[in-house]
Design a protein around this motif. Structure first.
Motif, PDB file in Angstrom:
ATOM      1  N   ILE A 189      16.739  -9.723   0.756  1.00 40.43           N
ATOM      2  CA  ILE A 189      17.180  -8.410   1.219  1.00 40.43           C
ATOM      3  C   ILE A 189      16.056  -7.675   1.926  1.00 40.43           C
ATOM      4  O   ILE A 189      16.278  -7.018   2.961  1.00 40.43           O
ATOM      5  CB  ILE A 189      17.743  -7.587   0.036  1.00 40.43           C
ATOM      6  CG1 ILE A 189      19.101  -8.167  -0.378  1.00 40.43           C
ATOM      7  CG2 ILE A 189      17.880  -6.116   0.408  1.00 40.43           C
ATOM      8  CD1 ILE A 189      19.722  -7.503  -1.579  1.00 40.43           C
ATOM      9  N   ARG A 190      14.843  -7.789   1.422  1.00 45.40           N
ATOM     10  CA  ARG A 190      13.720  -7.145   2.104  1.00 45.40           C
ATOM     11  C   ARG A 190      13.506  -7.728   3.497  1.00 45.40           C
ATOM     12  O   ARG A 190      13.187  -7.005   4.448  1.00 45.40           O
ATOM     13  CB  ARG A 190      12.452  -7.278   1.268  1.00 45.40           C
ATOM     14  CG  ARG A 190      12.428  -6.352   0.055  1.00 45.40           C
ATOM     15  CD  ARG A 190      11.133  -6.469  -0.722  1.00 45.40           C
ATOM     16  NE  ARG A 190      11.125  -5.562  -1.863  1.00 45.40           N
ATOM     17  CZ  ARG A 190      10.157  -5.519  -2.767  1.00 45.40           C
ATOM     18  NH1 ARG A 190       9.120  -6.339  -2.661  1.00 45.40           N
ATOM     19  NH2 ARG A 190      10.213  -4.663  -3.774  1.00 45.40           N
TER      20      ARG A 190
ATOM     21  N   ARG B 199      28.656  -9.099  -3.481  1.00 42.24           N
ATOM     22  CA  ARG B 199      28.190  -9.279  -2.108  1.00 42.24           C
ATOM     23  C   ARG B 199      26.701  -9.004  -1.981  1.00 42.24           C
ATOM     24  O   ARG B 199      26.052  -8.558  -2.919  1.00 42.24           O
ATOM     25  CB  ARG B 199      28.988  -8.362  -1.155  1.00 42.24           C
ATOM     26  CG  ARG B 199      30.493  -8.620  -1.132  1.00 42.24           C
ATOM     27  CD  ARG B 199      30.856  -9.995  -0.610  1.00 42.24           C
ATOM     28  NE  ARG B 199      30.514 -10.171   0.776  1.00 42.24           N
ATOM     29  CZ  ARG B 199      31.358  -9.950   1.788  1.00 42.24           C
ATOM     30  NH1 ARG B 199      32.602  -9.572   1.550  1.00 42.24           N
ATOM     31  NH2 ARG B 199      30.967 -10.120   3.030  1.00 42.24           N
ATOM     32  N   PHE B 200      26.184  -9.270  -0.804  1.00 44.25           N
ATOM     33  CA  PHE B 200      24.759  -9.058  -0.523  1.00 44.25           C
ATOM     34  C   PHE B 200      24.429  -7.566  -0.564  1.00 44.25           C
ATOM     35  O   PHE B 200      25.338  -6.723  -0.619  1.00 44.25           O
ATOM     36  CB  PHE B 200      24.463  -9.626   0.866  1.00 44.25           C
ATOM     37  CG  PHE B 200      23.041 -10.056   1.076  1.00 44.25           C
ATOM     38  CD1 PHE B 200      22.445 -10.992   0.267  1.00 44.25           C
ATOM     39  CD2 PHE B 200      22.296  -9.520   2.124  1.00 44.25           C
ATOM     40  CE1 PHE B 200      21.129 -11.400   0.469  1.00 44.25           C
ATOM     41  CE2 PHE B 200      20.984  -9.922   2.349  1.00 44.25           C
ATOM     42  CZ  PHE B 200      20.401 -10.862   1.513  1.00 44.25           C
ATOM     43  N   TYR B 201      23.166  -7.224  -0.526  1.00 43.58           N
ATOM     44  CA  TYR B 201      22.678  -5.839  -0.554  1.00 43.58           C
ATOM     45  C   TYR B 201      23.062  -5.110  -1.840  1.00 43.58           C
ATOM     46  O   TYR B 201      23.311  -3.898  -1.828  1.00 43.58           O
ATOM     47  CB  TYR B 201      23.165  -5.052   0.670  1.00 43.58           C
ATOM     48  CG  TYR B 201      22.720  -5.658   1.976  1.00 43.58           C
ATOM     49  CD1 TYR B 201      21.365  -5.781   2.284  1.00 43.58           C
ATOM     50  CD2 TYR B 201      23.644  -6.123   2.906  1.00 43.58           C
ATOM     51  CE1 TYR B 201      20.948  -6.357   3.479  1.00 43.58           C
ATOM     52  CE2 TYR B 201      23.232  -6.699   4.106  1.00 43.58           C
ATOM     53  CZ  TYR B 201      21.887  -6.810   4.382  1.00 43.58           C
ATOM     54  OH  TYR B 201      21.466  -7.384   5.564  1.00 43.58           O
TER      55      TYR B 201
ATOM     56  N   TRP C  47      21.126   2.045  10.400  1.00 44.15           N
ATOM     57  CA  TRP C  47      21.511   0.899   9.571  1.00 44.15           C
ATOM     58  C   TRP C  47      20.981   1.093   8.164  1.00 44.15           C
ATOM     59  O   TRP C  47      19.854   1.552   7.955  1.00 44.15           O
ATOM     60  CB  TRP C  47      20.962  -0.399  10.154  1.00 44.15           C
ATOM     61  CG  TRP C  47      21.421  -1.621   9.417  1.00 44.15           C
ATOM     62  CD1 TRP C  47      22.546  -2.350   9.681  1.00 44.15           C
ATOM     63  CD2 TRP C  47      20.801  -2.246   8.283  1.00 44.15           C
ATOM     64  NE1 TRP C  47      22.671  -3.388   8.794  1.00 44.15           N
ATOM     65  CE2 TRP C  47      21.603  -3.341   7.915  1.00 44.15           C
ATOM     66  CE3 TRP C  47      19.654  -1.970   7.546  1.00 44.15           C
ATOM     67  CZ2 TRP C  47      21.300  -4.173   6.851  1.00 44.15           C
ATOM     68  CZ3 TRP C  47      19.344  -2.792   6.477  1.00 44.15           C
ATOM     69  CH2 TRP C  47      20.163  -3.889   6.140  1.00 44.15           C
ATOM     70  N   ASN C  48      21.809   0.764   7.182  1.00 44.67           N
ATOM     71  CA  ASN C  48      21.363   0.682   5.792  1.00 44.67           C
ATOM     72  C   ASN C  48      22.298  -0.271   5.048  1.00 44.67           C
ATOM     73  O   ASN C  48      23.151  -0.915   5.665  1.00 44.67           O
ATOM     74  CB  ASN C  48      21.270   2.069   5.129  1.00 44.67           C
ATOM     75  CG  ASN C  48      22.592   2.814   5.102  1.00 44.67           C
ATOM     76  OD1 ASN C  48      23.666   2.201   5.043  1.00 44.67           O
ATOM     77  ND2 ASN C  48      22.531   4.133   5.162  1.00 44.67           N
TER      78      ASN C  48
ATOM     79  N   VAL D 284      15.620   0.348   6.172  1.00 39.96           N
ATOM     80  CA  VAL D 284      16.782   1.071   5.643  1.00 39.96           C
ATOM     81  C   VAL D 284      16.630   2.551   5.966  1.00 39.96           C
ATOM     82  O   VAL D 284      15.605   3.164   5.681  1.00 39.96           O
ATOM     83  CB  VAL D 284      16.895   0.885   4.119  1.00 39.96           C
ATOM     84  CG1 VAL D 284      18.020   1.739   3.550  1.00 39.96           C
ATOM     85  CG2 VAL D 284      17.129  -0.584   3.794  1.00 39.96           C
ATOM     86  N   LYS D 285      17.652   3.130   6.570  1.00 42.99           N
ATOM     87  CA  LYS D 285      17.623   4.538   6.922  1.00 42.99           C
ATOM     88  C   LYS D 285      18.286   5.369   5.817  1.00 42.99           C
ATOM     89  O   LYS D 285      19.422   5.111   5.429  1.00 42.99           O
ATOM     90  CB  LYS D 285      18.354   4.773   8.252  1.00 42.99           C
ATOM     91  CG  LYS D 285      17.754   4.014   9.432  1.00 42.99           C
ATOM     92  CD  LYS D 285      16.326   4.442   9.723  1.00 42.99           C
ATOM     93  CE  LYS D 285      15.796   3.832  11.005  1.00 42.99           C
ATOM     94  NZ  LYS D 285      15.703   2.373  10.989  1.00 42.99           N
ATOM     95  N   HIS D 286      17.563   6.356   5.328  1.00 38.50           N
ATOM     96  CA  HIS D 286      18.115   7.289   4.352  1.00 38.50           C
ATOM     97  C   HIS D 286      18.631   8.506   5.119  1.00 38.50           C
ATOM     98  O   HIS D 286      17.870   9.176   5.822  1.00 38.50           O
ATOM     99  CB  HIS D 286      17.049   7.686   3.333  1.00 38.50           C
ATOM    100  CG  HIS D 286      16.517   6.521   2.557  1.00 38.50           C
ATOM    101  ND1 HIS D 286      17.231   5.903   1.559  1.00 38.50           N
ATOM    102  CD2 HIS D 286      15.345   5.834   2.663  1.00 38.50           C
ATOM    103  CE1 HIS D 286      16.528   4.898   1.064  1.00 38.50           C
ATOM    104  NE2 HIS D 286      15.379   4.823   1.722  1.00 38.50           N
TER     105      HIS D 286
END
Length: 202
Positions: free
Chosen positions: A144-145, A187-189, A5-6, A154-156
């Motif tokens: 967001i955090r 939008r969000f993020y 997920w990110n 958050v996956k890089h």
């Protein structure tokens, strides 16, 4: 990495739901290591993924295996020839990729790749340039955090990144000129969603 997920993956459900309703041929521009394609392919007759990053395409090939309705292309989208009418796409998805290209040129080319009645779905990033941009981004930091922690962080995934150059206002202006009646929503993020439908031919 089977799933993750990110801030880009957060929009996958929306994109998959749209393709599920429409079906047909799908082009994913900037497909990276193929997670979105993996989620789209059950609902499309054929999915083409393109990415200039050779390592990302290699990872996508490993993820997707010998899937009969998927084609992966290791090229820059802007270098592709415009397909014949019967090879154009019912849906084009483009997630966190538009800002890697020249805005106007890329939108014009995407338009040419859409079949009549086709839909363009862009999840994009914009630069903060106005007071409003900075204010909104600042207000979103804590929510967001919190969402990041809820989803396990958050996956890089090792794909190439770049900073956006145009503000949302500038993107709206160019889009209005190139894609009449397109809808752009903040939008969000720290993302925006651009939706444009190609008119049916008479």
């Amino acid at each position: 990495m089977d799933s993750y997920w990110n801030h880009n993956v957060a929009f996958h459900d929306l994109l998959v739901a749209d393709v599920k309703k429409r079906g047909g041929r799908v082009l994913d521009i900037g497909c990276g290591e193929g997670l979105l394609i993996q989620r789209l392919m059950p609902f499309a007759t054929h999915v083409v993924g393109i990415d200039p990053d050779e390592e990302a395409i290699t990872r996508a090939q490993k993820r997707l295996g010998q899937t009969s309705n998927v084609t992966l292309i290791n090229k820059d989208f802007l270098t592709l020839p415009v397909p014949d009418q019967d090879e154009r796409f019912d849906t084009i998805t483009c997630v966190a990729t538009l800002h890697h290209m020249e805005l106007r040129t890329a939108l014009l080319k995407m338009r040419k790749f859409l079949a009549p009645g086709g839909r363009l779905l862009i999840v994009g990033l914009s630069a903060n340039k106005t007071i409003l941009d900075f204010l909104i981004s600042g207000l979103l930091v804590i929510p967001i955090r919190l969402m990041d922690r809820l989803h396990g962080g958050v996956k890089h995934v090792g794909v190439k990144i770049a900073s956006p150059k145009e503000s949302l206002s500038e993107i709206r202006q160019v889009t209005c000129e190139v894609l009449p009646n397109a809808k752009i929503q903040r939008r969000f993020y720290y993302r925006y969603l651009l939706i444009w439908d190609q008119e049916m031919e008479n």
